[in-house]
Design an enzyme around this catalytic site. Structure first.
Site, PDB file in Angstrom:
ATOM      1  N   ALA A 239     -24.942  14.354  33.781  1.00  0.00           N
ATOM      2  CA  ALA A 239     -24.554  13.458  32.681  1.00  0.00           C
ATOM      3  C   ALA A 239     -25.623  13.334  31.597  1.00  0.00           C
ATOM      4  O   ALA A 239     -25.543  12.446  30.757  1.00  0.00           O
ATOM      5  CB  ALA A 239     -24.219  12.085  33.251  1.00  0.00           C
TER       6      ALA A 239
ATOM      7  N   ASN B 116     -28.461   9.601  39.410  1.00  0.00           N
ATOM      8  CA  ASN B 116     -28.789  10.943  39.909  1.00  0.00           C
ATOM      9  C   ASN B 116     -29.459  11.757  38.817  1.00  0.00           C
ATOM     10  O   ASN B 116     -30.253  12.659  39.096  1.00  0.00           O
ATOM     11  CB  ASN B 116     -27.520  11.650  40.387  1.00  0.00           C
ATOM     12  CG  ASN B 116     -27.041  11.128  41.723  1.00  0.00           C
ATOM     13  OD1 ASN B 116     -27.598  11.466  42.762  1.00  0.00           O
ATOM     14  ND2 ASN B 116     -26.045  10.270  41.695  1.00  0.00           N
TER      15      ASN B 116
ATOM     16  N   HIS C 157     -27.761   7.582  28.126  1.00  0.00           N
ATOM     17  CA  HIS C 157     -29.001   8.088  28.733  1.00  0.00           C
ATOM     18  C   HIS C 157     -29.897   8.622  27.618  1.00  0.00           C
ATOM     19  O   HIS C 157     -29.478   9.512  26.869  1.00  0.00           O
ATOM     20  CB  HIS C 157     -28.725   9.232  29.708  1.00  0.00           C
ATOM     21  CG  HIS C 157     -27.805   8.879  30.825  1.00  0.00           C
ATOM     22  ND1 HIS C 157     -28.165   8.021  31.842  1.00  0.00           N
ATOM     23  CD2 HIS C 157     -26.540   9.261  31.087  1.00  0.00           C
ATOM     24  CE1 HIS C 157     -27.148   7.907  32.686  1.00  0.00           C
ATOM     25  NE2 HIS C 157     -26.151   8.641  32.246  1.00  0.00           N
TER      26      HIS C 157
HETATM   27  N1  LIG Z   1     -25.792  14.570  38.727  1.00  0.00           N
HETATM   28  C1  LIG Z   1     -25.192  13.723  37.895  1.00  0.00           C
HETATM   29  O1  LIG Z   1     -25.449  13.711  36.677  1.00  0.00           O
HETATM   30  C2  LIG Z   1     -24.181  12.779  38.402  1.00  0.00           C
HETATM   31  C3  LIG Z   1     -23.966  12.639  39.756  1.00  0.00           C
HETATM   32  N2  LIG Z   1     -23.023  11.781  40.228  1.00  0.00           N
HETATM   33  C4  LIG Z   1     -22.853  11.715  41.676  1.00  0.00           C
HETATM   34  O2  LIG Z   1     -21.862  12.679  42.049  1.00  0.00           O
HETATM   35  C5  LIG Z   1     -21.193  12.245  43.237  1.00  0.00           C
HETATM   36  C6  LIG Z   1     -19.682  12.256  43.006  1.00  0.00           C
HETATM   37  O3  LIG Z   1     -19.368  11.365  41.943  1.00  0.00           O
HETATM   38  P1  LIG Z   1     -17.872  10.867  41.703  1.00  0.00           P
HETATM   39  O4  LIG Z   1     -16.931  11.996  41.811  1.00  0.00           O
HETATM   40  O5  LIG Z   1     -17.884  10.045  40.492  1.00  0.00           O
HETATM   41  O6  LIG Z   1     -17.677   9.909  42.975  1.00  0.00           O
HETATM   42  P2  LIG Z   1     -16.332   9.309  43.530  1.00  0.00           P
HETATM   43  O7  LIG Z   1     -16.720   8.091  44.305  1.00  0.00           O
HETATM   44  O8  LIG Z   1     -15.310   9.188  42.469  1.00  0.00           O
HETATM   45  O9  LIG Z   1     -15.822  10.439  44.551  1.00  0.00           O
HETATM   46  C7  LIG Z   1     -16.559  10.857  45.668  1.00  0.00           C
HETATM   47  C8  LIG Z   1     -15.607  11.037  46.823  1.00  0.00           C
HETATM   48  O10 LIG Z   1     -16.315  11.652  47.924  1.00  0.00           O
HETATM   49  C9  LIG Z   1     -16.144  10.836  49.087  1.00  0.00           C
HETATM   50  N3  LIG Z   1     -17.290  10.967  49.972  1.00  0.00           N
HETATM   51  C10 LIG Z   1     -18.519  10.443  49.816  1.00  0.00           C
HETATM   52  N4  LIG Z   1     -19.310  10.792  50.842  1.00  0.00           N
HETATM   53  C11 LIG Z   1     -18.550  11.536  51.682  1.00  0.00           C
HETATM   54  C12 LIG Z   1     -18.798  12.169  52.930  1.00  0.00           C
HETATM   55  N5  LIG Z   1     -19.993  12.094  53.523  1.00  0.00           N
HETATM   56  N6  LIG Z   1     -17.796  12.845  53.518  1.00  0.00           N
HETATM   57  C13 LIG Z   1     -16.586  12.919  52.928  1.00  0.00           C
HETATM   58  N7  LIG Z   1     -16.268  12.345  51.746  1.00  0.00           N
HETATM   59  C14 LIG Z   1     -17.256  11.651  51.131  1.00  0.00           C
HETATM   60  C15 LIG Z   1     -16.019   9.443  48.525  1.00  0.00           C
HETATM   61  O11 LIG Z   1     -15.527   8.523  49.476  1.00  0.00           O
HETATM   62  P3  LIG Z   1     -16.119   6.978  49.440  1.00  0.00           P
HETATM   63  O12 LIG Z   1     -15.525   6.370  48.212  1.00  0.00           O
HETATM   64  O13 LIG Z   1     -15.636   6.398  50.720  1.00  0.00           O
HETATM   65  O14 LIG Z   1     -17.613   7.093  49.382  1.00  0.00           O
HETATM   66  C16 LIG Z   1     -15.088   9.680  47.347  1.00  0.00           C
HETATM   67  O15 LIG Z   1     -13.745   9.811  47.769  1.00  0.00           O
HETATM   68  C17 LIG Z   1     -21.751  10.854  43.538  1.00  0.00           C
HETATM   69  O16 LIG Z   1     -22.797  10.965  44.490  1.00  0.00           O
HETATM   70  C18 LIG Z   1     -22.307  10.396  42.200  1.00  0.00           C
HETATM   71  O17 LIG Z   1     -23.309   9.426  42.327  1.00  0.00           O
HETATM   72  C19 LIG Z   1     -22.231  11.066  39.370  1.00  0.00           C
HETATM   73  C20 LIG Z   1     -22.414  11.176  38.020  1.00  0.00           C
HETATM   74  C21 LIG Z   1     -23.421  12.002  37.436  1.00  0.00           C
HETATM   75  O1  LIG Z   2     -22.665   9.666  35.093  1.00  0.00           O
HETATM   76  C1  LIG Z   2     -23.683   9.084  34.685  1.00  0.00           C
HETATM   77  O2  LIG Z   2     -23.769   8.511  33.594  1.00  0.00           O
HETATM   78  C2  LIG Z   2     -24.919   9.108  35.516  1.00  0.00           C
HETATM   79  C3  LIG Z   2     -24.710   8.821  36.922  1.00  0.00           C
HETATM   80  O3  LIG Z   2     -23.803   8.121  37.331  1.00  0.00           O
HETATM   81  C4  LIG Z   2     -25.672   9.403  37.845  1.00  0.00           C
HETATM   82  O4  LIG Z   2     -26.583  10.099  37.394  1.00  0.00           O
HETATM   83  O5  LIG Z   2     -25.538   9.179  39.061  1.00  0.00           O
END
Ligand SMILES: NC(=O)C1=CN([C@@H]2O[C@H](COP(=O)(O)OP(=O)(O)OC[C@H]3O[C@@H](n4cnc5c(N)ncnc54)[C@H](OP(=O)(O)O)[C@@H]3O)[C@@H](O)[C@H]2O)C=CC1
Ligand SMILES: O=C([O-])CC(=O)C(=O)O
Length: 271
Positions: A124, A192, A222
């Site tokens: 992001a 993240n 950000h």
């Molecule tokens: N690198 C970056 O810039 C960014 C990273 N992220 C990260 O990316 C990841 C995904 O984000 P997003 O799609 O928005 O998240 P969501 O919560 O929308 O979707 C994640 C899905 O994965 C499931 N899940 C989590 N852990 C497990 C597991 N161990 N086994 C099986 N299923 C699992 C969740 O279930 P449950 O709801 O029960 O946890 C949920 O259904 C997150 O960790 C988020 O913090 C997000 C934004 C930016």
């Molecule tokens: O999507 C974003 O703005 C950032 C975020 O949640 C992450 O880095 O985990």
């Protein structure tokens, strides 16, 4: 054709599956997994061209060429070693997990031994390309200020542990200032991006992070400032939040989609 497995079918996973399905990414959507059946059903019903199998990670890594983790930091502990041991490449979105130096070291060692790749998309934030270029010479400082509306920070461990009632805060308020190490542990689903910056730049302990709650915002902002031998740059992105997960910005799945496209294209632009 590259066979892809998507682990985690929420805001990010759902968009990736759609992008493979509609041909934006030239690959086969072979398998998906999520701990919620509703999420799996939602993704399956959004697809027109692929009918991916639902597979637990142990089975998924035997069948696909690349697993995309887009679930949670906890899932990284399960997905990354399983993929690499099976000689399967892995893309990690819950990058904050790599604050654990044992996990990071182990992942790098297995990847080297098995000749596999670990991909971390920019996510992001904007400016990772410039930071990577700048890191070829000395870097002096890397700072991130993340500013989100209440929905983008609600439920974070730091907010809960410090009994912060974010809905009662009416003005722009700095909630946290510290290292990226502390930030990704205290806000595992919110910054993240701080981990991605740390890995590309000067490490978790030296990357400074400020997290601001701003009830007046509708976007996740950000701002990054990098100083080094190259000079200085600032990048600022005002991200539209994902409709299904306000913590996650829409740019995050777009970044994964573009990184996946890079893997399947012969002509690539950018650092
Ligand atoms: N690198 C970056 O810039 C960014 C990273 N992220 C990260 O990316 C990841 C995904 O984000 P997003 O799609 O928005 O998240 P969501 O919560 O929308 O979707 C994640 C899905 O994965 C499931 N899940 C989590 N852990 C497990 C597991 N161990 N086994 C099986 N299923 C699992 C969740 O279930 P449950 O709801 O029960 O946890 C949920 O259904 C997150 O960790 C988020 O913090 C997000 C934004 C930016
Ligand atoms: O999507 C974003 O703005 C950032 C975020 O949640 C992450 O880095 O985990």
């Amino acid at each position: 054709m590259l066979k892809i497995g998507v682990f985690g079918c929420g805001a990010i996973g759902g968009e990736i599956c759609k992008a493979i399905d509609n041909g934006q990414i030239e690959a086969e959507l072979y398998a998906i997994y999520d701990r919620h059946n509703e999420s799996l059903d939602r993704v399956k019903s959004s697809l027109e061209n692929f009918d991916p199998q639902i597979m637990e990670i142990v089975d998924m890594v035997r069948e696909v060429d690349l697993v995309v983790e887009c679930a949670s930091q906890q899932a990284v502990y399960e997905v990354v070693p399983a993929a690499l041991h099976a000689k399967c490449d892995v893309m990690v979105v819950s990058v904050g997990a790599f604050v654990d130096t044992q996990l990071l070291g182990m992942a790098e060692n297995i990847a080297r031994e098995k000749n596999c790749r670990i991909y971390v998309p920019s996510g992001a934030i904007c400016g990772i390309d410039g930071l990577i270029s700048a890191s070829a010479a000395a870097l002096h400082s890397v700072t991130l200020t993340t500013e989100k509306p209440p929905g983008g920070l609600r439920g974070a461990p730091y907010v809960l542990e410090n009994n912060i009632d974010i809905d009662s805060i009416t003005g722009r308020t700095v909630l946290f200032e510290g290292s990226a190490t502390e930030a990704v542990q205290s806000f595992p689903a919110n910054v993240n991006v701080a981990a991605t910056l740390s890995l590309a730049g000067i490490g978790f302990d030296n990357t400074r992070v400020r997290i601001v709650l701003n009830p007046a915002l509708t976007r996740n902002v950000h701002e990054i400032t990098v100083e080094g031998e190259f000079g200085r740059f600032t990048s600022r992105v005002e991200n539209v939040p994902s409709p299904t997960n306000p913590k996650t910005s829409y740019l995050a799945p777009l970044s994964v989609i573009s990184t996946l496209k890079k893997l399947t294209q012969s002509f690539n632009v950018g650092t």
